[in-house]
Structure formats: C-alpha cells, structure tokens
Design an enzyme around this catalytic site. Structure first.
Site, PDB file in Angstrom:
ATOM      1  N   CYS A  19       0.807  -1.208   0.000  1.00 58.64           N
ATOM      2  CA  CYS A  19       0.000   0.000   0.000  1.00 58.64           C
ATOM      3  C   CYS A  19       0.846   1.267   0.000  1.00 58.64           C
ATOM      4  O   CYS A  19       0.360   2.335  -0.377  1.00 58.64           O
ATOM      5  CB  CYS A  19      -0.947   0.018   1.200  1.00 58.64           C
TER       6      CYS A  19
ATOM      7  N   HIS B  79      19.368  -1.147   2.116  1.00 57.67           N
ATOM      8  CA  HIS B  79      17.967  -0.741   1.969  1.00 57.67           C
ATOM      9  C   HIS B  79      17.018  -1.911   2.208  1.00 57.67           C
ATOM     10  O   HIS B  79      16.025  -1.770   2.934  1.00 57.67           O
ATOM     11  CB  HIS B  79      17.733  -0.163   0.572  1.00 57.67           C
TER      12      HIS B  79
END
Length: 472
Positions: A50, A99
């Site tokens: 999302c 990351h």
C-alpha cells in the site's frame, strides 16, 4: 553480478503515483517475466504494498539494468519513464543490501518498526520463486532479509513502538470519535491480509459489532467466523455503511469501492448525532473515491494523510539497536557476496590446472606406451597431488582476501596472471550510498537538477559504474 533496487514509496511519491505503479496479484507473474526478459536483468523480485513498489534485481550492468527496470515500471504505470523520474529512488550493491534490510526490519516503514512488511516481503519472495525469477543472489538476499527482520523484532523493543499501519490508522480514527473505539460499530471491506489485520485489530481494541464484506463472499464468511463478526454481501455495502462509525477499506480492487454515490446514500440514512463516519482507506489503488472527502460528516484517512500525521517514531534506543543489527548484517552479507564473487575465479583456476595435467598425462602416454597401467595411474595421482598442493594455499588465501573490502582486486589479479576467462565482478562497497537515475534513461530529463546530483554520465548500458550524486 550487481544488485539493484529501484522503487517508489510514500516518501517519494503521492498515492496517485503509487496507484499507477501498483501491481495486483493477478499481474505479478507477468511483470516478473517482463523484468527477467530484459537484456540486463537476470533475477527479479517485486514488492508491491500500500505504500511502496520496489524491484530488487540482479543485473549485468548498472545503466542497462536501471534502464530495463525503469522501462517495465513505466509500462506498468502507463506513462513515459521521464514521468516517474522524480519519484524513484535507486540503490546499488552495498546500498541496495542496506535498503532491503532496513525495509525488512521496519526502519523504512511509514510506521517505523511495523512487522507487517515481513509478511509482504515473504509473499514477494514466494511469488518470485514461483515465477522462477529469483536466482542465487536474490534467494540469498531475501532469505537473509527475512531472517534479519525476525531478529530485529526478537532482540529489540522495536515492536513496542512499531505498530501496524492498521493500528496507527485506528488511533487516528479514535481522535475523530472522542478517543474511544470501544463499542463502536465497524465495517471491514476486503478479506485479504490487510482486511484480516483490520478485523483482528478492531476486535482487540473493543470495537463492535464488527461486519465484514468482500467481493468473494466465502472469504468474508470465513474471516467473520474467526472473530465472531457478521458477513454481508458486497451488494449491501451502502445499507451497512449507514449503521457503522468506522470503516477499514483494504481491497485489491482497481476501482474505488466506496464511491461518492455509495457513501452519500449511506449518509442520507445515517443518524448524524453519532458523529462522523470515519473511512480508513488503506488500499493502493484507493478504495475511497476522491470526492468522498468533500461530503459532510465524513472523515477520510488515507495513506497520504497517514504519512503527514504520523510524526512520532519509536524510542531512540530501540531504533539505534536495530540500526546496529542492520549494519552488522549488511557487512556479513557483503562478506558472503565477495566470497561468492571469487568462487568462479577459483573454480576456473582449478579447471585450468586439471586441463594442463590431463594434457600432459595424455602426452606422456603417447611418448611412453611401454608404461604399465599401474605405473601410469601412480604418475597421474602424483601429478594431481602436486598440483593440488601448489594451488591449495593460494586459493585459500584469495578466498580470505576476497572477503575483505576491496578483495575483488585479488580475484582480478588471479584472472590476469593465469589468463582466466571469467565474467568480471565489481566491488560491492565502493559505490555511492544512493544514486539518482541517469537522465538519458528517462528521455533526457535533467535528473541532476531535479535531485541535486552531479553531472550525469553517458548511458552506456554495459557501464557497471553508477553516477555519483545526491540521495533521493
């Protein structure tokens, strides 16, 4: 082989852009196939949630790989690559590992420390495995990322501060309902992972009665039965809206489910004295039509608003502890990666030695046909033993040296000395922390000016060196 991450998240892109980039489950395999079909992409995993869409890829060249991944993302978004340039971030090799591990531990989440991202990463890995788009590098990366995420939650207190997105959204909703959700009737639209989390969280917070609706009625019934809730057909959505105070919308629909017409009809039947109807839109693409927020007695909390309102992070000590875990785990992964890079060189050297020994033994058999089988076998064993002993120390040492920063130089020297034909690798710890996409890959967009990066390089697709520049 190089590791590349290209993505957009709530930090860099508005919901409208994330909606364009979002890949529904039905399209995941096709998109992964498109990625690995590109000339410079050999492995790919795609994370679509999302609030982030990211591609983790093993590529044979930085610029070529970046161009390939951006082309597929632009195709998915239905726009030109240049239109995405200002919203994308790029991480390469060491920075890419960092990351991915930060994502897995929740450090990069909208609600720092939330654990839901681990399940989303696991789903992405399973999709890549099923599509056969993950090879040795991404298998190792994803397995380690999942392990690091679990370790962070097990060894630190990040969970105390790291609520799920649903929990955080409901806390915001409580502020519009006089601070208390206990006894507030609620509706969950969607019976997937986020919908299930919504029902569980509402139940834990004491909201109720709870109602669940979903386009697939069977899933709604199963979810409702698990929490003592009621399931209703999606056709009864408007009628149900008029009876509740809170709605958690989290479907996989490509079109808004809660339209202005549907919500307006519900408001006409709803008792205004109960306060506002709070709609939590946790879906990408959005479930709540844009004009709904303009209706009276409605509060819409979507991903954009969540990002703006969630200013509180976890306790500094917990965040610092997770940062230390990530730092150590990244170095461990890079050590493995450097060792994996030198392995083909060592194998090529031993193969060259075996070829030389085999050729010399064949020549000896031709020149001395009078030698018996036993003697030839003994000579062969002796020569092989001598060669293996000569190679043992250098190959052990080069593996040790390769595990250190800059260790790829030793493998390169070995290839040069023995004229070994092995695909070259590049160092994984001598690249910028974050790089901006090359302008030439985006139809000439001046990304140097847009991102604060230095001068952009020519777009030689085989050039393994990323452009230096500012972070996004």
């Amino acid at each position: 082989m190089k590791l590349l991450v290209v993505g957009a998240s709530y930090r860099t892109a508005p919901v409208a852009t994330l909606e364009q980039l979002a890949v529904p489950p039905a399209d995941l395999t096709r998109t992964l196939d498109r990625l690995v079909a590109q000339p410079y992409v050999t492995e790919a995993t795609l994370v679509s949630t999302c609030n982030r869409v990211e591609v983790y890829a093993a590529v044979s060249g930085f610029h070529g790989g970046l161009g390939d991944v951006c082309a597929v993302l632009a195709e998915q978004a239905g726009c030109a690559p240049a239109a995405l340039a200002s919203h994308l971030y790029v991480h390469y090799d060491a920075a890419a590992v960092d990351h991915v591990f930060r994502v897995a531990t929740g450090l990069d989440s909208m609600v720092v420390g939330e654990a839901q991202i681990l399940g989303q990463l696991r789903d992405a890995y399973h999709w890549a495995t099923g599509a056969d788009s993950a090879g040795r590098l991404l298998h190792e990366l994803m397995q380690q990322a999942l392990r690091v995420g679990k370790r962070a939650h097990a060894e630190t207190g990040i969970d105390r501060a790291g609520q799920s997105v649903v929990t955080a959204a409901l806390e915001l909703a409580a502020g519009h309902l006089r601070g208390d959700l206990v006894g507030r009737p609620a509706l969950v639209v969607g019976a997937g992972a986020m919908g299930s989390l919504g029902v569980a969280t509402l139940s834990r917070l004491g909201a109720g009665p709870l109602t669940v609706t979903n386009r697939g009625a069977d899933r709604a019934v199963r979810l409702a039965e698990s929490y003592g809730a009621k399931a209703v057909p999606i056709s009864e959505l408007a009628d149900t809206l008029s009876t509740v105070d809170i709605v958690v919308a989290a479907t996989a629909s490509t079109e808004p489910v809660l339209t202005r017409a549907v919500v307006g009809a519900a408001l006409a039947e709803r008792d205004r004295a109960r306060g506002p109807l709070v709609l939590l839109d946790l879906a990408v693409p959005r479930d709540v039509e844009e004009g709904v927020a303009e209706l009276p007695d409605v509060e819409v909390i979507d991903i954009d608003r969540m990002a703006a309102l969630l200013a509180d992070g976890p306790a500094a000590a917990d965040a610092a502890a997770v940062e230390r875990i990530v730092l150590g785990e990244v170095e461990s992964f890079l050590t493995w990666l450097r060792g994996a890079d030198v392995a083909p060189t060592v194998a090529a050297l031993r193969g060259r030695a075996d070829d030389v020994v085999t050729a010399e033994l064949r020549r000896l058999a031709q020149r001395r046909p009078d030698l018996g089988d036993d003697l030839r076998a003994e000579v062969a064993r002796t020569v092989h033993r001598v060669v293996q002993r000569l190679l043992h120390q250098p190959t052990v040492k080069v593996r040790q040296l390769a595990a250190e920063p800059g260790g790829d130089q030793y493998a390169a020297l070995l290839r040069e000395l023995f004229d070994l034909q092995v695909p070259q690798t590049s160092p994984v710890d001598s690249v910028p922390e974050v790089v901006a996409p090359d302008a030439a890959l985006f139809g000439g967009t001046d990304l140097a000016a847009a991102s604060g990066a230095g001068p952009t390089l020519g777009a030689d697709p085989t050039d393994p060196t990323p452009p230096t520049g500012g972070a996004r």
